[in-house]
Design a protein around this motif. Structure first.
Motif, PDB file in Angstrom:
ATOM      1  N   PHE A 175      15.802 -35.078 -14.849  1.00  0.00           N
ATOM      2  CA  PHE A 175      15.707 -33.741 -14.254  1.00  0.00           C
ATOM      3  C   PHE A 175      16.475 -33.650 -12.936  1.00  0.00           C
ATOM      4  O   PHE A 175      16.728 -32.573 -12.439  1.00  0.00           O
ATOM      5  CB  PHE A 175      14.242 -33.361 -14.031  1.00  0.00           C
ATOM      6  CG  PHE A 175      13.517 -33.099 -15.299  1.00  0.00           C
ATOM      7  CD1 PHE A 175      13.722 -31.934 -15.999  1.00  0.00           C
ATOM      8  CD2 PHE A 175      12.646 -34.025 -15.816  1.00  0.00           C
ATOM      9  CE1 PHE A 175      13.080 -31.694 -17.183  1.00  0.00           C
ATOM     10  CE2 PHE A 175      11.985 -33.798 -17.007  1.00  0.00           C
ATOM     11  CZ  PHE A 175      12.209 -32.631 -17.695  1.00  0.00           C
ATOM     12  N   TYR A 207      10.758 -33.003 -24.093  1.00  0.00           N
ATOM     13  CA  TYR A 207      11.289 -31.714 -24.537  1.00  0.00           C
ATOM     14  C   TYR A 207      10.410 -30.590 -24.023  1.00  0.00           C
ATOM     15  O   TYR A 207      10.878 -29.544 -23.595  1.00  0.00           O
ATOM     16  CB  TYR A 207      11.342 -31.651 -26.054  1.00  0.00           C
ATOM     17  CG  TYR A 207      12.261 -32.649 -26.689  1.00  0.00           C
ATOM     18  CD1 TYR A 207      13.622 -32.410 -26.737  1.00  0.00           C
ATOM     19  CD2 TYR A 207      11.768 -33.814 -27.230  1.00  0.00           C
ATOM     20  CE1 TYR A 207      14.472 -33.316 -27.327  1.00  0.00           C
ATOM     21  CE2 TYR A 207      12.603 -34.733 -27.817  1.00  0.00           C
ATOM     22  CZ  TYR A 207      13.963 -34.484 -27.866  1.00  0.00           C
ATOM     23  OH  TYR A 207      14.798 -35.391 -28.441  1.00  0.00           O
ATOM     24  N   ILE A 220      15.042 -37.660 -20.040  1.00  0.00           N
ATOM     25  CA  ILE A 220      15.824 -36.532 -19.559  1.00  0.00           C
ATOM     26  C   ILE A 220      15.779 -36.587 -18.037  1.00  0.00           C
ATOM     27  O   ILE A 220      14.699 -36.538 -17.446  1.00  0.00           O
ATOM     28  CB  ILE A 220      15.274 -35.194 -20.074  1.00  0.00           C
ATOM     29  CG1 ILE A 220      15.424 -35.127 -21.588  1.00  0.00           C
ATOM     30  CG2 ILE A 220      16.021 -34.037 -19.437  1.00  0.00           C
ATOM     31  CD1 ILE A 220      14.698 -33.993 -22.215  1.00  0.00           C
ATOM     32  N   GLY A 224      12.106 -24.786 -17.730  1.00  0.00           N
ATOM     33  CA  GLY A 224      13.047 -23.691 -17.930  1.00  0.00           C
ATOM     34  C   GLY A 224      12.358 -22.345 -17.795  1.00  0.00           C
ATOM     35  O   GLY A 224      12.862 -21.431 -17.141  1.00  0.00           O
ATOM     36  N   LEU A 258      23.622 -35.599 -19.014  1.00  0.00           N
ATOM     37  CA  LEU A 258      22.249 -35.689 -19.521  1.00  0.00           C
ATOM     38  C   LEU A 258      22.203 -36.535 -20.790  1.00  0.00           C
ATOM     39  O   LEU A 258      21.314 -37.363 -20.978  1.00  0.00           O
ATOM     40  CB  LEU A 258      21.708 -34.297 -19.835  1.00  0.00           C
ATOM     41  CG  LEU A 258      21.336 -33.400 -18.667  1.00  0.00           C
ATOM     42  CD1 LEU A 258      20.955 -32.029 -19.166  1.00  0.00           C
ATOM     43  CD2 LEU A 258      20.170 -33.993 -17.904  1.00  0.00           C
ATOM     44  N   LEU A 299      11.027 -29.974 -20.477  1.00  0.00           N
ATOM     45  CA  LEU A 299      12.273 -29.237 -20.321  1.00  0.00           C
ATOM     46  C   LEU A 299      12.055 -27.739 -20.522  1.00  0.00           C
ATOM     47  O   LEU A 299      12.470 -26.910 -19.707  1.00  0.00           O
ATOM     48  CB  LEU A 299      13.254 -29.771 -21.368  1.00  0.00           C
ATOM     49  CG  LEU A 299      14.727 -29.578 -21.161  1.00  0.00           C
ATOM     50  CD1 LEU A 299      15.128 -30.224 -19.871  1.00  0.00           C
ATOM     51  CD2 LEU A 299      15.481 -30.206 -22.320  1.00  0.00           C
ATOM     52  N   ALA A 308      20.933 -28.372 -19.997  1.00  0.00           N
ATOM     53  CA  ALA A 308      19.893 -28.954 -20.841  1.00  0.00           C
ATOM     54  C   ALA A 308      19.854 -28.224 -22.170  1.00  0.00           C
ATOM     55  O   ALA A 308      19.715 -28.831 -23.240  1.00  0.00           O
ATOM     56  CB  ALA A 308      18.544 -28.849 -20.138  1.00  0.00           C
ATOM     57  N   SER A 309      20.007 -26.895 -22.091  1.00  0.00           N
ATOM     58  CA  SER A 309      20.025 -26.099 -23.297  1.00  0.00           C
ATOM     59  C   SER A 309      21.208 -26.488 -24.174  1.00  0.00           C
ATOM     60  O   SER A 309      21.076 -26.622 -25.402  1.00  0.00           O
ATOM     61  CB  SER A 309      20.090 -24.641 -22.868  1.00  0.00           C
ATOM     62  OG  SER A 309      19.974 -23.808 -23.931  1.00  0.00           O
ATOM     63  N   VAL A 330      19.579 -25.875 -16.237  1.00  0.00           N
ATOM     64  CA  VAL A 330      18.909 -25.257 -17.389  1.00  0.00           C
ATOM     65  C   VAL A 330      19.929 -25.003 -18.499  1.00  0.00           C
ATOM     66  O   VAL A 330      19.684 -25.311 -19.677  1.00  0.00           O
ATOM     67  CB  VAL A 330      18.206 -23.956 -16.977  1.00  0.00           C
ATOM     68  CG1 VAL A 330      17.549 -23.316 -18.186  1.00  0.00           C
ATOM     69  CG2 VAL A 330      17.180 -24.229 -15.909  1.00  0.00           C
TER      70      VAL A 330
END
Lengths: 296, 424
Positions: free
Chosen positions: A37, B133, A35, B140, A25, B136, A228-229, A225
């Protein structure tokens, strides 16, 4: 203590796999401030390529390396045909394209391999490598953490020592200026996409090679997820930040499950989202990223 | 052929609107009675369902996508986790109806404020977090929702993985329309009379089934009526919102955030309001969904539904009200029809079994961003403009005539998505 160590090791193992997807990413974000996805789904497709090649008789690591090349080529094609025609500063069309890819790749994998769990061959020797304080460290754990570090190190070398790496860094730091000094921006970004897909494929292959997991088309939905976190925690444009973030997220997830009984296992995904929310709210640049400065 | 030009507000325009609207309502009623039994079309050996059940589902989706239109289409914030609020509305309704025997529509007085407030709270980070962001975070959240409702702690309210089902339907048509609650079997209701009236027509009468409606069919029809009214009300409210002061502020934020702030628009309150409205609409959509389906189960509100809503948003047309409805029908019927396609020439059978619908939607989504960024509604408007153009009338005050002339020049035919919605 033994339990604590065991959880720490598990966290580090999962975290390394998240870190590899997070690095993918980050590579794309660095280059294009986008980003992707579909990154998780691309990685899942790559891992399925490897599985298929292995079932056709290719040796395991050979299959993984061929599938990394294949998914890099596919990503380069995707970048050229679906991403480059759009204005990089207008986010909505790009988000829509990556979501379309997400849906399409997931359905494609579902059509080809069906939504059944497949046993992924073991990439690393099985069994316990050593134990610390009563906690067992499997070879899988050792090799996963090591491969994350090795991959990061070689990416670092690639970006700092080679010409294309220099071009990539130039493009990610200032697109227009690098264009002016004669860098071919398009192919450089394409290179970034290909690199990201290869790393993501390796990450997904290592993740599903975990003896307790299996591969199915939905396997990367949650991993994305977490990744990305992790990427946000480390700062979306920092490679080593992605590793630190991945390990951190793996750590938090693993310890919360053990020591916070009021947070059930199913909610470990929520902790990732909350971490994401908190990081973006209080420190949008993450811990290792560069803060974006915008001129209006 | 030159397009026919109609001045907005003239008698001709009024007649045009009456005729088009009347034909639309008539077509809708005829369609409803023709397909009230689970009728299907047969094309090339495959059966395609056109039933009211799917239309009802599409209406529920349309309300949720309408919410996305407010936040994504009109305010330009990439808040993509609409399935979260859709699920929330669905669960609140299911819980109130099943455990507290509330009537369905009454649950809206809880669903709307609850979703509005939660949406506003979750929207607060969006005041700082922008663009990707935000996408995202919201995706989530959408991914988290199923595991949230499966929690043991909430299982008294949500019934865990099994889903909260509304065992007893409370959607029996009222006495003046259908059989009513206590009517004995075989009572001829007004719905039956109308169905039989349609059946008396020569030639086409056969399409409308045979004899009076069964109680199941009457219930289905009543659901269709209720859901359609809900959708119409939501469309009307959103269209009013968009044309009012806060709505103009939202569009200004979308088009140029800095410019909007400089012009005195309070960015924080505008965005928060948009979040609240979008979430509330998502909740109403969820209520509508439970009214049709009768159960709220965790996997109906998975992340992939959030992505399907985005597909609907884009396919219909970002920033249009009618686009929400078109998009909802696409995301309901494309997967459904593709799974009913059991055989096609050329295509191997293997490719028809499985998530073919998602593949088509994903590919269609990408294709559409290339060839038709404005979605189906934009294509329709462009086509319509070749035959009928509606231009604003010239005001009578002479000093304003010149300004109006200029307005006519700029009110082009294929203004992209930013165009004002012209009706539903």
């Amino acid at each position: 203590m033994q339990l604590f160590l065991q959880r720490v090791i598990d966290g580090l193992t999962n975290g390394s796999a998240y870190a590899l997807v997070a690095v993918a990413l980050v590579l794309i974000f660095k280059a294009t401030t986008l980003i992707n996805f579909a990154q998780g789904e691309q990685a899942m497709l790559g891992a399925f390529f490897a599985l298929q090649l292995w079932m056709w008789g290719v040796p395991m690591w050979g299959a993984v390396i061929i599938s990394m090349i294949l998914s890099a080529l596919l990503a380069a094609l995707i970048e050229r045909t679906l991403i480059r025609p759009f204005d990089p500063s207008d986010h909505l069309p790009l988000v829509i394209v990556t979501l379309g890819l997400f849906l399409g790749i997931n359905a494609l994998a579902g059509l080809i391999w069906r939504f059944d769990p497949w046993r992924f061959p073991e990439l690393f020797p099985s069994g316990v490598a050593f134990s610390i304080g009563g906690a067992n460290v499997t070879w899988y754990a050792v090799c996963t953490v090591l491969s994350a570090i090795v991959i990061l190190g070689s990416l670092q070398l690639l970006l700092s020592r080679t010409k294309i790496g220099l071009a990539f860094r130039a493009v990610s730091s200032n697109l227009e200026s690098s264009q002016l000094v004669g860098i071919r921006v398009g192919p450089t970004l394409q290179f970034g996409w290909a690199l990201a897909a290869a790393v993501g494929t390796l990450g997904a292959s290592i993740y599903v090679a975990n003896p307790v997991l299996s591969i199915e088309p939905t396997v990367m939905l949650t991993v994305l997820v977490f990744a990305a976190s992790a990427a946000a925690l480390g700062g979306l444009d920092s490679l080593w930040g992605a590793l630190a973030g991945g390990l951190g997220i793996g750590f938090i997830q693993s310890l919360l499950v053990q020591y916070a009984p009021f947070i059930p296992t199913e909610l470990s995904l929520l902790t990732a989202v909350v971490v994401l929310l908190v990081v973006l709210f209080f420190r949008p640049a993450g811990f290792f990223g560069t803060a974006a400065v915008e001129r209006v | 052929m030159a397009a026919r030009i109609i001045t907005a507000g003239s008698t001709e325009h009024r007649n045009y609107k009456l005729i088009v609207g009347g034909l639309g309502v008539l077509a809708f009623i005829l369609f409803a009675f023709a397909y009230i039994d689970t009728a299907s079309l047969e094309i090339a050996g495959n059966k395609y369902n056109l039933s009211i059940i799917r239309v009802n589902k599409a209406i529920a989706f349309a309300i949720a996508i309408l919410g996305l239109q407010v936040i994504v289409g009109y305010t330009g914030q990439l808040a993509l986790g609409q399935s979260f609020f859709f699920g929330m509305g669905a669960y609140i309704t299911a819980w109130l109806v099943a455990d507290h025997s509330w009537p369905y529509l009454l649950t809206l007085i809880v669903v709307v404020p609850a979703c509005f407030i939660v949406g506003m709270i979750l929207g607060i980070p969006a005041l700082r977090v922008k663009g990707l962001y935000l996408a995202l975070i919201t995706l989530g959240l959408a991914a988290v929702f199923p595991s949230l409702v499966k929690l043991d702690a909430l299982s008294d309210y949500t019934n865990g993985a099994g889903g909260k089902s509304v065992s007893e339907s409370k959607l029996i048509p009222p006495g003046w329309l259908g059989g009513g609650v206590d009517a004995p079997r075989g009572t001829i209701s007004n719905l039956d009379r109308f169905a039989e009236f349609l059946q008396t027509f020569p030639v086409v009468g056969g399409f409308f089934g045979d004899g009076p409606l069964s109680s199941r069919e009457e219930e289905r029809m009543w659901k269709l009526i209720l859901l359609t009214l809900m959708l119409v009300a939501c469309c009307w409210l959103v269209s009013n919102l968009i044309q009012s002061r806060p709505g103009r502020a939202m569009r200004a934020v979308r088009d140029n955030e800095t410019g909007a702030a400089v012009s005195g628009i309070n960015l924080a309150s505008t965005k928060t309001l948009a979040f609240g409205v979008a979430s509330a609409l998502g909740g109403v959509g969820g209520t509508a969904y439970v009214m049709e389906v009768g159960i709220a189960s965790p996997d109906d509100f998975a992340q992939v539904i959030a992505i399907l809503f985005i597909v609907g948003l884009v396919v219909g047309g970002v920033g249009t009200i009618s686009g929400a409805i078109v998009g909802a029908f696409v995301i309901v019927f494309v997967p459904d029809w593709s799974s009913s396609t059991q055989e096609l020439p050329i295509v191997p059978e293997r490719w028809l079994q499985g998530p073919t619908g998602s593949l088509i939607l994903g590919a269609g989504l990408i294709l559409l961003t290339f060839v038709l960024p404005g979605g189906i509604v934009a294509a329709y408007r462009r086509l319509k403009a070749r035959f009928i153009q509606i231009v604003p009338g010239v005001p009578t005050m002479p000093s304003m005539a010149a300004a109006a002339e200029a307005a006519i020049d700029t009110t082009g035919v294929d203004t992209p998505t930013a165009q004002e919605p012209t009706g539903v």
